[in-house]
Scaffold this motif. Structure first.
Motif, PDB file in Angstrom:
ATOM      1  N   GLU A  91       0.740  -1.257  -0.030  1.00  0.00           N
ATOM      2  CA  GLU A  91      -0.159   0.072  -0.127  1.00  0.00           C
ATOM      3  C   GLU A  91       0.943   1.302   0.092  1.00  0.00           C
ATOM      4  O   GLU A  91       0.360   2.393  -0.646  1.00  0.00           O
ATOM      5  N   SER A  92       2.049   1.166   0.660  1.00  0.00           N
ATOM      6  CA  SER A  92       2.971   2.261   0.704  1.00  0.00           C
ATOM      7  C   SER A  92       3.556   2.748  -0.629  1.00  0.00           C
ATOM      8  O   SER A  92       3.931   3.782  -0.899  1.00  0.00           O
ATOM      9  N   LEU A  93       3.344   1.862  -1.574  1.00  0.00           N
ATOM     10  CA  LEU A  93       3.719   2.238  -3.031  1.00  0.00           C
ATOM     11  C   LEU A  93       2.885   3.245  -3.724  1.00  0.00           C
ATOM     12  O   LEU A  93       3.003   3.729  -4.881  1.00  0.00           O
ATOM     13  N   ALA A  94       1.473   3.273  -3.538  1.00  0.00           N
ATOM     14  CA  ALA A  94       0.540   4.282  -3.973  1.00  0.00           C
ATOM     15  C   ALA A  94       1.092   5.541  -4.146  1.00  0.00           C
ATOM     16  O   ALA A  94       1.484   6.172  -3.070  1.00  0.00           O
ATOM     17  N   GLY A  95       1.073   6.072  -5.153  1.00  0.00           N
ATOM     18  CA  GLY A  95       1.585   7.574  -5.617  1.00  0.00           C
ATOM     19  C   GLY A  95       3.165   7.521  -5.470  1.00  0.00           C
ATOM     20  O   GLY A  95       3.520   8.984  -5.087  1.00  0.00           O
ATOM     21  N   ASP A  96       3.962   6.609  -5.368  1.00  0.00           N
ATOM     22  CA  ASP A  96       5.329   6.833  -5.338  1.00  0.00           C
ATOM     23  C   ASP A  96       5.898   7.670  -6.314  1.00  0.00           C
ATOM     24  O   ASP A  96       5.570   7.591  -7.501  1.00  0.00           O
ATOM     25  N   VAL A  97       6.937   8.518  -5.961  1.00  0.00           N
ATOM     26  CA  VAL A  97       7.430   9.413  -6.839  1.00  0.00           C
ATOM     27  C   VAL A  97       8.003   8.641  -8.283  1.00  0.00           C
ATOM     28  O   VAL A  97       8.297   9.205  -9.249  1.00  0.00           O
ATOM     29  N   ARG A  98       8.577   7.525  -7.909  1.00  0.00           N
ATOM     30  CA  ARG A  98       9.106   6.637  -8.972  1.00  0.00           C
ATOM     31  C   ARG A  98       8.093   6.235 -10.281  1.00  0.00           C
ATOM     32  O   ARG A  98       8.585   6.211 -11.499  1.00  0.00           O
ATOM     33  N   TRP A  99       6.906   6.443  -9.874  1.00  0.00           N
ATOM     34  CA  TRP A  99       6.039   6.096 -11.052  1.00  0.00           C
ATOM     35  C   TRP A  99       5.563   7.265 -11.937  1.00  0.00           C
ATOM     36  O   TRP A  99       4.505   7.845 -11.920  1.00  0.00           O
ATOM     37  N   LYS A 100       6.668   7.711 -12.688  1.00  0.00           N
ATOM     38  CA  LYS A 100       6.646   9.013 -13.614  1.00  0.00           C
ATOM     39  C   LYS A 100       5.664   8.826 -14.613  1.00  0.00           C
ATOM     40  O   LYS A 100       5.043   9.464 -15.255  1.00  0.00           O
ATOM     41  N   TYR A 101       5.714   7.421 -15.208  1.00  0.00           N
ATOM     42  CA  TYR A 101       5.047   7.472 -16.501  1.00  0.00           C
ATOM     43  C   TYR A 101       3.702   6.489 -16.049  1.00  0.00           C
ATOM     44  O   TYR A 101       2.888   6.078 -17.230  1.00  0.00           O
ATOM     45  N   GLY A 102       3.450   6.173 -14.897  1.00  0.00           N
ATOM     46  CA  GLY A 102       2.133   5.734 -14.773  1.00  0.00           C
ATOM     47  C   GLY A 102       2.292   4.664 -13.609  1.00  0.00           C
ATOM     48  O   GLY A 102       3.373   3.896 -13.471  1.00  0.00           O
ATOM     49  N   THR A 103       1.026   4.506 -12.606  1.00  0.00           N
ATOM     50  CA  THR A 103       1.093   3.464 -11.773  1.00  0.00           C
ATOM     51  C   THR A 103       1.429   1.995 -12.292  1.00  0.00           C
ATOM     52  O   THR A 103       0.241   1.581 -13.135  1.00  0.00           O
ATOM     53  N   PRO A 104       2.044   1.234 -11.810  1.00  0.00           N
ATOM     54  CA  PRO A 104       2.394   0.023 -12.450  1.00  0.00           C
ATOM     55  C   PRO A 104       1.402  -0.930 -11.849  1.00  0.00           C
ATOM     56  O   PRO A 104       0.755  -0.686 -10.539  1.00  0.00           O
ATOM     57  N   PRO A 105       0.673  -2.050 -12.544  1.00  0.00           N
ATOM     58  CA  PRO A 105      -0.015  -2.922 -12.026  1.00  0.00           C
ATOM     59  C   PRO A 105       0.411  -3.705 -10.700  1.00  0.00           C
ATOM     60  O   PRO A 105       1.511  -3.872 -10.451  1.00  0.00           O
ATOM     61  N   GLU A 106      -0.613  -3.922  -9.757  1.00  0.00           N
ATOM     62  CA  GLU A 106      -0.397  -4.532  -8.501  1.00  0.00           C
ATOM     63  C   GLU A 106       0.106  -5.987  -8.692  1.00  0.00           C
ATOM     64  O   GLU A 106       0.685  -6.683  -7.573  1.00  0.00           O
ATOM     65  N   ASN A 107      -0.257  -6.646  -9.661  1.00  0.00           N
ATOM     66  CA  ASN A 107       0.244  -7.945  -9.912  1.00  0.00           C
ATOM     67  C   ASN A 107       1.059  -8.305 -10.859  1.00  0.00           C
ATOM     68  O   ASN A 107       1.295  -9.657 -11.328  1.00  0.00           O
ATOM     69  N   ASN A 108       2.002  -7.279 -11.108  1.00  0.00           N
ATOM     70  CA  ASN A 108       3.138  -7.540 -12.096  1.00  0.00           C
ATOM     71  C   ASN A 108       4.142  -6.557 -11.936  1.00  0.00           C
ATOM     72  O   ASN A 108       3.650  -5.525 -12.189  1.00  0.00           O
ATOM     73  N   ALA A 109       5.299  -6.664 -11.696  1.00  0.00           N
ATOM     74  CA  ALA A 109       6.599  -5.739 -11.126  1.00  0.00           C
ATOM     75  C   ALA A 109       7.176  -5.633 -12.325  1.00  0.00           C
ATOM     76  O   ALA A 109       8.131  -4.371 -12.092  1.00  0.00           O
ATOM     77  N   ASN A 110       7.001  -5.757 -13.560  1.00  0.00           N
ATOM     78  CA  ASN A 110       7.903  -5.606 -14.857  1.00  0.00           C
ATOM     79  C   ASN A 110       8.041  -3.902 -15.015  1.00  0.00           C
ATOM     80  O   ASN A 110       9.029  -3.389 -14.945  1.00  0.00           O
ATOM     81  N   TYR A 111       6.796  -3.316 -14.946  1.00  0.00           N
ATOM     82  CA  TYR A 111       6.869  -1.782 -15.244  1.00  0.00           C
ATOM     83  C   TYR A 111       7.133  -1.143 -14.012  1.00  0.00           C
ATOM     84  O   TYR A 111       7.575   0.158 -14.140  1.00  0.00           O
ATOM     85  N   ALA A 112       7.099  -1.693 -12.816  1.00  0.00           N
ATOM     86  CA  ALA A 112       7.740  -1.091 -11.541  1.00  0.00           C
ATOM     87  C   ALA A 112       9.212  -1.036 -11.573  1.00  0.00           C
ATOM     88  O   ALA A 112       9.840  -0.225 -11.255  1.00  0.00           O
ATOM     89  N   TRP A 113       9.679  -2.276 -12.049  1.00  0.00           N
ATOM     90  CA  TRP A 113      11.503  -2.348 -12.334  1.00  0.00           C
ATOM     91  C   TRP A 113      11.751  -1.281 -13.133  1.00  0.00           C
ATOM     92  O   TRP A 113      12.953  -0.524 -12.956  1.00  0.00           O
ATOM     93  N   LEU A 114      11.347  -1.147 -14.285  1.00  0.00           N
ATOM     94  CA  LEU A 114      11.654  -0.332 -15.373  1.00  0.00           C
ATOM     95  C   LEU A 114      11.595   1.218 -14.927  1.00  0.00           C
ATOM     96  O   LEU A 114      12.691   1.817 -15.053  1.00  0.00           O
ATOM     97  N   GLN A 115      10.280   1.606 -14.127  1.00  0.00           N
ATOM     98  CA  GLN A 115      10.240   2.934 -13.726  1.00  0.00           C
ATOM     99  C   GLN A 115      11.512   3.183 -12.548  1.00  0.00           C
ATOM    100  O   GLN A 115      11.794   4.201 -12.236  1.00  0.00           O
ATOM    101  N   HIS A 116      11.497   2.168 -11.587  1.00  0.00           N
ATOM    102  CA  HIS A 116      12.508   2.454 -10.690  1.00  0.00           C
ATOM    103  C   HIS A 116      13.967   2.524 -11.049  1.00  0.00           C
ATOM    104  O   HIS A 116      14.657   3.592 -10.807  1.00  0.00           O
ATOM    105  N   MET A 117      14.228   1.836 -12.070  1.00  0.00           N
ATOM    106  CA  MET A 117      15.712   2.269 -12.906  1.00  0.00           C
ATOM    107  C   MET A 117      15.729   3.634 -13.510  1.00  0.00           C
ATOM    108  O   MET A 117      16.795   3.955 -13.108  1.00  0.00           O
ATOM    109  N   VAL A 118      14.701   4.076 -14.085  1.00  0.00           N
ATOM    110  CA  VAL A 118      14.874   5.474 -14.627  1.00  0.00           C
ATOM    111  C   VAL A 118      14.861   6.493 -13.594  1.00  0.00           C
ATOM    112  O   VAL A 118      15.698   7.185 -13.614  1.00  0.00           O
TER     113      VAL A 118
END
Length: 313
Positions: A91-118
């Motif tokens: 729940e703490s990841l909602a609105g995270d500053v890392r999600w510049k390009y959009g909030t990643p799905p909660e059931n797949n981390a692929n786009y969370a990884w990509l945005q974290h790296m950026v």
């Protein structure tokens, strides 16, 4: 920087790369993070016995919920995160500053990884991330919109399709995302609003029934293709069936799907020098002989069935 860093294999290979290119290990600083306590200790030991200094954080920790390098910005990032992680969300990841390009799905981390790296890159930084092929085309749970925003934001430098059976832990084919926050670097070729696609699925060779391995010349071919496209003095040319430098408009026409095969096309067949008419004569002759053998086999089967009282009309 490598997140998560696992047992440190990429660090070791990075050390070899630096030394092979006459660099000094003291010129670079390495950072990583790992959530599994046993793997974290193994990584520290693996690097210590090789004399590689690295900052793995104070303790094993989750990259998303306890980023121990949050204030650091990196020149380069290499990562091979676990594919399609389904239970990473908090729940703490909602609105995270890392999600510049959009909030990643909660059931797949692929786009969370990509945005974290950026997010962890310097304004001039470049990242290379290995992910499952699904990340190139999935449109579920906002992934398509995030991919669209990343392409429109001109952060996607290069996509490389890899063959299957290349990794020991999974047999599925994967891809490499190269993300670049400085595509307009004056030392490089003008590549704004352009992405290089490389289809390397035909490279490598099977060393056993379950494992494929890239040869040194395979790796050199991919690297040379990318650098000749990126560098100002490079002599890059599209190669049908292998590589294509696609403008933003071309990617938009493909609905922002980044599968290299859509862009590079199909490799032309090599001309074997045999005239078409001669090929057709050979093929029709072989086909006629096969038809004849088929008829003879059918007659033999009918005869055998009839001999045991099961004639076929």
């Amino acid at each position: 920087m490598i997140l998560p860093c696992g047992s440190g294999g990429m660090f070791v290979q990075s050390e070899k790369f630096v030394e092979d290119h006459r660099g000094q290990l003291g010129d670079i600083s390495i950072f990583g993070q790992e959530s599994n306590g046993t793997t974290w200790k193994l990584c520290k030991m693996n690097l210590a016995i090789r004399g590689i200094e690295v900052d793995l954080g104070k303790e094993p920790a989750d990259t998303f919920t306890n980023n121990q390098h949050a204030t650091k910005k990196m020149d380069y990032i290499m990562a091979n995160p676990p594919f399609n992680v389904k239970d990473y969300w908090n729940e703490s990841l909602a609105g995270d500053v890392r999600w510049k390009y959009g909030t990643p799905p909660e059931n797949n981390a692929n786009y969370a990884w990509l945005q974290h790296m950026v997010h962890q890159l310097k304004p001039t930084g470049v990242a290379g991330i290995v992910l499952a092929n699904g990340s190139l085309s999935s449109n579920t749970s906002n992934e398509g919109e995030i991919r669209k925003a990343m392409v429109d934001g001109d952060i996607v430098d290069c996509i490389i399709a890899l063959p299957d059976k290349l990794f020991l832990t999974t047999g599925i084919p994967a891809c490499i995302w190269i993300l670049n926050r400085n595509k307009s670097n004056p030392d490089h070729r003008e590549r704004e609003n352009e992405t290089l696609f490389i289809d390397a699925r035909d490279l490598g060779e099977m060393i056993d029934r379950k494992t494929r391995e890239f040869k040194e010349e395979d790796i050199e071919k991919i690297a040379k293709t990318y650098h000749s496209w990126r560098n100002k003095d490079g002599e890059y040319k599209d190669e049908k069936g292998y590589s294509k430098a696609a403008k933003l408009e071309e990617i938009q026409k493909q609905d922002y799907i980044l599968t290299p095969g859509r862009y590079v096309g199909i490799k032309d067949e090599e001309d074997d020098g045999i005239p078409f008419e001669e090929k057709m004569q050979t093929l029709t002759k072989n086909l006629s002989e096969q038809f004849k053998k088929s008829a003879e086999l059918e007659a033999e089967i009918r005869k055998n069935l009839a001999s045991i009282g099961f004639g076929v009309k």
